[in-house]
Structures are given as C-alpha cells and as structure tokens.
Design a protein around this motif. Structure first.
Motif, short mmCIF file in Angstrom:
data_model
loop_
_atom_site.label_atom_id
_atom_site.label_comp_id
_atom_site.label_asym_id
_atom_site.label_seq_id
_atom_site.Cartn_x
_atom_site.Cartn_y
_atom_site.Cartn_z
N MET A 1 0.82 -1.21 0.00
CA MET A 1 0.00 0.00 0.00
C MET A 1 0.86 1.26 0.00
SD MET A 1 -2.97 -0.64 2.78
CE MET A 1 -4.18 -1.91 2.61
N SER A 2 0.41 2.27 -0.73
CA SER A 2 1.03 3.59 -0.62
C SER A 2 0.62 4.19 0.73
CB SER A 2 0.55 4.49 -1.76
OG SER A 2 -0.82 4.82 -1.58
N GLU A 3 1.29 5.24 1.13
CA GLU A 3 0.91 5.92 2.38
C GLU A 3 -0.56 6.36 2.30
OE1 GLU A 3 3.34 6.14 5.05
OE2 GLU A 3 4.00 4.69 3.56
N ARG A 4 -0.92 6.89 1.17
CA ARG A 4 -2.29 7.38 0.98
C ARG A 4 -3.31 6.25 1.13
NH1 ARG A 4 -4.50 10.74 -4.25
NH2 ARG A 4 -6.37 11.52 -3.22
N GLU A 5 -3.02 5.11 0.53
CA GLU A 5 -3.92 3.95 0.65
C GLU A 5 -3.97 3.46 2.10
OE1 GLU A 5 -3.47 1.80 -3.69
OE2 GLU A 5 -1.81 1.60 -2.26
N TYR A 6 -2.84 3.45 2.77
CA TYR A 6 -2.80 3.01 4.15
C TYR A 6 -3.63 3.92 5.05
CZ TYR A 6 -1.09 1.61 8.72
OH TYR A 6 -1.02 1.20 10.02
N PHE A 7 -3.45 5.23 4.90
CA PHE A 7 -4.23 6.17 5.72
C PHE A 7 -5.72 6.00 5.46
CE2 PHE A 7 -0.36 9.18 5.52
CZ PHE A 7 0.20 8.59 6.63
N ALA A 8 -6.11 5.81 4.22
CA ALA A 8 -7.53 5.59 3.88
C ALA A 8 -8.03 4.31 4.54
CB ALA A 8 -7.72 5.54 2.37
N TRP A 9 -7.21 3.28 4.52
CA TRP A 9 -7.58 2.00 5.11
C TRP A 9 -7.79 2.15 6.62
CZ3 TRP A 9 -4.50 -2.09 7.62
CH2 TRP A 9 -5.15 -3.33 7.64
N VAL A 10 -6.88 2.84 7.29
CA VAL A 10 -7.02 3.08 8.73
C VAL A 10 -8.26 3.93 9.00
CG1 VAL A 10 -5.98 4.21 10.76
CG2 VAL A 10 -4.54 2.85 9.21
N TYR B 1 3.14 5.58 14.39
CA TYR B 1 3.41 5.25 12.99
C TYR B 1 4.59 6.08 12.48
CZ TYR B 1 2.80 5.58 7.95
OH TYR B 1 3.04 5.60 6.60
N ASP B 2 4.56 7.36 12.76
CA ASP B 2 5.61 8.27 12.33
C ASP B 2 6.96 7.87 12.92
OD1 ASP B 2 6.70 10.73 11.17
OD2 ASP B 2 6.64 11.55 13.20
N GLN B 3 6.99 7.62 14.21
CA GLN B 3 8.25 7.27 14.88
C GLN B 3 8.80 5.94 14.37
OE1 GLN B 3 10.10 9.30 17.03
NE2 GLN B 3 8.64 10.66 16.05
N HIS B 4 7.92 4.97 14.13
CA HIS B 4 8.37 3.69 13.59
C HIS B 4 8.96 3.88 12.20
CE1 HIS B 4 7.99 -0.15 11.43
NE2 HIS B 4 8.32 -0.66 12.60
#
Length: 122
Positions: free
Chosen positions: A7-16, A39-42
C-alpha cells in the motif's frame, strides 16, 4: 485487497480511516493522533519518511502558525470556532475532527505523491 507492504501511504491512511477502531480500540481523535505519532516514529526509525513535513503542511493549509503540535493544528482546522476542552470534545466535534483528520491526511499524502512524481524517486 493489497498487502499492507504494497500500500502507498495514501492507501494506508484511507484503510485506517475506514476502520479506526481496529487500530485504536475506542475511537477518539486523541487515540488516533497517538497511533499516527507511533506510525511516524516507527517509520523514521526504519528509514521511512513517516509524517515528515506534516506539521508544516498543516501550518500552510491553515494559513497561520501557532505553537500547537500537529493534533492541535488539525483541531484548529476542523473546529475553527474553537472548543472548550480539547481532551473532552463533544461527540459531534470528535467525529468531525476525525473525519477532517483523515481528509487532511489524504490531501497531504496526495501532495507528497505528486511531489515525488515531479522530482523523481528519492
């Protein structure tokens, strides 16, 4: 459905954003902000961009800086009339702030994708 790693970041954020309770239990603006901070720190720890530029993007989007971290900036955008207690938002304000959070994340990720495309990989 794509694997998480595909997943792209965009797809991941939409999924969450479609199922936030899966990630944070009781869905609240602040639990989602904590999740996204983790998420950011990881990502940073493992060489990814994480949410690099997110706060600056929000400042530009809002059109005015303040001393808040990014969750406060999102609340300023979502609730321009203010709030009584940012830790005890009304149910309607909380839901609206969550909706706006994921709309902003989508716009931010789209801008990041467009910027990468315009400047090439890396």
């Amino acid at each position: 459905m794509k694997q998480l790693s595909e997943m792209s970041e965009r797809e991941y954020f939409a999924w969450v954003g479609q199922r936030p309770g899966t990630f944070v239990g009781r869905t609240s603006f602040h639990s989602l902000a904590a999740f996204l901070t983790g998420y950011d720190q990881h990502a940073i720890r493992h060489g990814g961009p994480g949410l690099a530029g997110w706060r600056e993007w929000l400042v530009a989007r809002r059109g005015k800086d303040c001393n808040h971290t990014w969750p406060g900036l999102v609340l300023h955008i979502a609730l321009p009339g203010g709030w009584d207690n940012m830790w005890d938002l009304s149910t309607d304000d909380e839901q609206h702030a969550i909706t706006i959070l994921f709309q902003l994340l989508d716009e931010f990720a789209a801008d990041q994708e467009a910027s990468k495309g315009a400047h090439g990989p890396g």
